[in-house]
Design a protein around this motif. Structure first.
Motif, PDB file in Angstrom:
ATOM      1  N   TRP A 250      -1.617   5.143  -6.404  1.00  0.00           N
ATOM      2  CA  TRP A 250      -1.126   4.176  -5.027  1.00  0.00           C
ATOM      3  C   TRP A 250      -1.090   2.941  -5.923  1.00  0.00           C
TER       4      TRP A 250
ATOM      5  N   GLU B 199      -5.748   3.798  -8.341  1.00  0.00           N
ATOM      6  CA  GLU B 199      -5.063   2.765  -7.840  1.00  0.00           C
ATOM      7  C   GLU B 199      -4.329   2.042  -8.953  1.00  0.00           C
TER       8      GLU B 199
ATOM      9  N   GLU C 202       1.030  -1.142  -0.040  1.00  0.00           N
ATOM     10  CA  GLU C 202       0.004   0.092  -0.065  1.00  0.00           C
ATOM     11  C   GLU C 202       0.984   1.142  -0.014  1.00  0.00           C
TER      12      GLU C 202
ATOM     13  N   ARG D   8      -9.043   8.483  -5.125  1.00  0.00           N
ATOM     14  CA  ARG D   8      -7.634   8.341  -5.699  1.00  0.00           C
ATOM     15  C   ARG D   8      -7.540   7.112  -6.939  1.00  0.00           C
TER      16      ARG D   8
ATOM     17  N   PRO E  57       2.084   5.082  -1.693  1.00  0.00           N
ATOM     18  CA  PRO E  57       1.878   6.138  -2.365  1.00  0.00           C
ATOM     19  C   PRO E  57       2.860   6.488  -3.455  1.00  0.00           C
ATOM     20  N   HIS E  58       2.735   6.726  -4.656  1.00  0.00           N
ATOM     21  CA  HIS E  58       3.583   6.866  -5.689  1.00  0.00           C
ATOM     22  C   HIS E  58       3.843   8.403  -6.005  1.00  0.00           C
TER      23      HIS E  58
END
Length: 700
Positions: free
Chosen positions: A486, A541, A474, A539, A476-477
């Motif tokens: 993510w 993913e 998990e 967001r 966050p990029h």
């Protein structure tokens, strides 16, 4: 790779060139193909030249041009022929990866490729990746300082490639990619590569290939070597020393590398500098019926991340032990234990923060194995194995708690000489995983020997469980200051399975070894990331899912040829068609066509020292060609293929051996890497262009 011979009344000309089969518009005039000419006057000295050209035959609408790159004339007359060719020496080498029990290379039922330690040294390769790229077609390497180096073989990347050292698994770092820089190439005796599913002996991850690094033994009462190498940006120092006293032996190895920062040619990117060193120790005891081995290794790499004002320190601790007892000449029992622990730490230099334990991975393996020669024509290997693994990351998982997995295994494999010329290898492995339950994977190999020919066939079932990263990530990029998506793991993933089929034909005589292999690898439940919009969290993913079925088929051709007494040719070509059966696109990162070439001139003495065989020298010309790599770009749900262009590299290395005192011998090497100063940032992001190196070593 076409090979042609043109014969004249007093001259023989060998022409070797590479022709990647690509689309007509893929190549431009700026991408020449390498060609090697070898001229031998029947009553004079051999001469050869290397040139690069584009041809109208190969590329539509391109203008053919030829220019001479290197011309070298050997002005001496040989007085001594080599008694044993390199080709015959290689074929007599003993390999163990495909069968566990020692077999000569030419008689193993499992087609095995071998890179010797001498090949690695004379090619100037500093890392295992460089050695694989130099000698094995179908291998591609994508350096990435942030996420770890990625290696692909037959269209499959790191997570499908099992890397062993003396038969024991190496753990990947935080991104599941094994840091191959921690291996001291000066201590490598040989590297064995077996393509295809090898789950019977080695379990999960062996869907694509198995790479087994065999280290040197201590054969003398006192032996050792030391080397110093300097190049434009990199300095390397390594040493090995060992002694043997009756039944006891000891070996100590040390290596250190210092990489300076440099600007990547053709870009605005600056490569981060690093320092690393490794220290390993091995003790062995050998009695008549009992032998024991204890080994340990420590590795430290410090990277200065210039853009982040941050230092990343990677540490690796490895310890292992192996015990053998010979009950009879027909029966040997082996007990082994191995632990590999890789850790990463971060320090922010600007704020003088204390060192942060950022990530870690540990793999522990315990194995009990019995090898039994039931009859002269039947050999059996069976055993049980327990594997324990865990990973930790302070920011990549859903919590900062360690994630654990385990599996226990039972396996059996038998070799049988069926009739005259026929041999069979049959085996199966049962794996029970802590999260995914049990699975039985079978394997069958056949070999038929007919005078100078070897025909092999193989069908094997591969099995790979999802990694802890794929299940629990998990993360966050970030790109710059933005948070584009993510990366999310999925505990509900299913194991990947494969069926690998291959047939090969090999021709073996004293000076020639040629082989061709055709294979097909069908993978089910292939795990990849799938873009999903999470409206609840607001967001985007990238979630791990079983989204693909892949069909990877291809052909590999290799040739080793010693000719005109002094020349050794080693070349190969690989075609890889890696298809995602859902989208019918090529798998990302795949290059359909690759070819490698080594042409080496070897001489046992200098021309002004005709009676001395201790002043041997060699000149090596090597080249590598790759067709465009498949890379995709996604924008607003639209996936487009990004053109990378073609890739070629050429190297030239001179090696001089010389005596110092009695058994103390010296070796000098000078080389030019990337001879043509070729840059393609889509293939090798950190290529500094043409570099020069020199090294000096001693051996006793």
């Amino acid at each position: 790779m076409p090979f042609s011979t043109i014969s004249y009344r007093r001259t023989i000309c060998f022409r070797l060139f590479f022709i990647p089969t690509i689309s007509d518009t893929s190549y431009s005039n700026s991408h020449p193909f390498p060609q090697i000419l070898v001229l031998s006057h029947l009553d004079k000295t051999p001469t050869f030249a290397l040139s690069f050209f584009n041809s109208k035959i190969m590329v539509k609408h391109s203008v053919g041009w030829v220019f001479a790159l290197l011309l070298w004339n050997v002005s001496l007359r040989a007085q001594h022929a080599v008694s044993e060719t390199d080709t015959s020496r290689i074929l007599s080498e003993v390999v163990v990866t495909g069968t566990f029990t020692p077999r000569s290379l030419k008689n193993t039922p499992v087609l095995t490729k071998v890179i010797s330690g001498n090949d690695i040294r004379e090619s100037g390769a500093l890392t295992l990746v460089e050695a694989l790229e130099n000698f094995i077609p179908g291998v591609s390497f994508d350096p990435n300082q942030a996420m770890g180096d990625n290696i692909q073989i037959q269209g499959l990347d790191n997570k499908y490639i099992l890397i062993l050292i003396d038969g024991e698994r190496l753990v990947g770092e935080r991104t599941e990619k094994v840091n191959l820089s921690r291996l001291n190439t000066a201590d490598i005796r040989q590297v064995e590569i077996v393509n295809g599913a090898s789950a019977v002996l080695y379990g999960s991850n062996a869907i694509g290939s198995v790479i087994n690094i065999i280290t040197n033994n201590v054969d003398k009462a006192f032996q050792g070597d030391a080397r110093a190498r300097w190049s434009n940006y990199l300095s390397v120092y390594d040493a090995n020393v060992g002694f043997k006293m009756q039944s006891f032996s000891s070996k100590t190895s040390f290596s250190r590398k210092d990489m300076q920062t440099y600007e990547v040619k053709g870009t605005s990117y600056t490569a981060d500098p690093y320092e690393d060193y490794s220290l390993s120790q091995t003790f062995k005891y050998q009695a008549k019926k009992f032998s024991a081995e204890l080994k340990g290794n420590y590795y430290n790499q410090e990277n200065w991340l210039l853009q982040k004002y941050q230092t990343r320190t990677d540490e690796n601790y490895t310890i292992g032990s192996k015990w053998n007892y010979v009950f009879s000449p027909q029966n040997t029992l082996t007990l082994s234990g191995h632990s590999d622990n890789y850790q990463g730490h971060l320090t922010y230099k600007l704020t003088n923060d204390p060192r942060l334990y950022a990530n870690g991975a540990q793999y522990n393996s315990f194995k009990l194995m019995d090898a039994w020669n039931a009859r002269p024509s039947i050999q059996l290997v069976g055993g049980v194995e327990l594997n324990l693994e865990n990973v930790f990351s302070y920011n990549q998982f859903d919590s900062q708690e360690r994630k654990y997995a385990s599996n226990y295994n039972g396996f059996v494999q038998g070799e049988c000489k069926i009739t005259q010329g026929w041999e069979a290898l049959l085996g199966a492995r049962y794996t029970h995983h802590s999260q995914f339950g049990g699975y039985l994977a079978p394997n069958l190999s056949l070999m038929y020997r007919l005078e100078h020919f070897r025909f092999r066939g193989n069908i094997s079932n591969g099995y790979k469980t999802p990694t802890l990263k794929e299940m629990y990530m998990e993360f966050p990029h970030y790109i710059g200051e933005n948070l584009p998506f993510w990366v999310i793991g999925n505990p509900g993933l299913s194991p990947e399975k494969s069926w690998y089929k291959a047939v090969s034909a090999e021709y073996i005589v004293k000076d020639i070894n040629a082989s061709v292999t055709v294979y097909d690898n069908a993978i089910q439940n292939k795990i990849n990331t799938l873009a999903i919009t999470n409206e609840t969290e607001g967001r985007t993913e990238m979630r791990y899912e079983n989204v693909e079925e892949a069909q990877i088929s291809g052909m590999e051709v290799s040739l080793q040829y010693t000719f005109l007494k002094y020349f050794r040719l080693r070349s190969g070509y690989a075609f890889t068609n890696a298809i995602d059966k859902k989208t019918y696109r090529q798998l990302s990162g795949n290059s359909k066509h690759t070819a490698t070439m080594h042409l080496q001139f070897l001489q046992k003495h200098l021309p002004f020292l005709p009676s001395s065989t201790q002043w041997s020298y060699s000149l090596l010309l090597s080249g590598r060609v790759m067709s465009p790599r498949t890379v995709y770009s996604e924008n607003n749900g639209q996936v487009t293929e990004v053109a990378t262009g073609n890739y070629y590299i050429a190297n030239c290395i001179y090696t001089q051996h010389f005596p110092i005192y009695k058994d103390l011998k010296g070796h000098f090497q000078f080389g030019i890497n990337n001879l043509l100063d070729y840059i393609n940032k889509d293939f090798a992001s950190y290529n500094p262009g043409r570099t020069f190196f020199t090294s000096l070593s001693i051996r006793f």
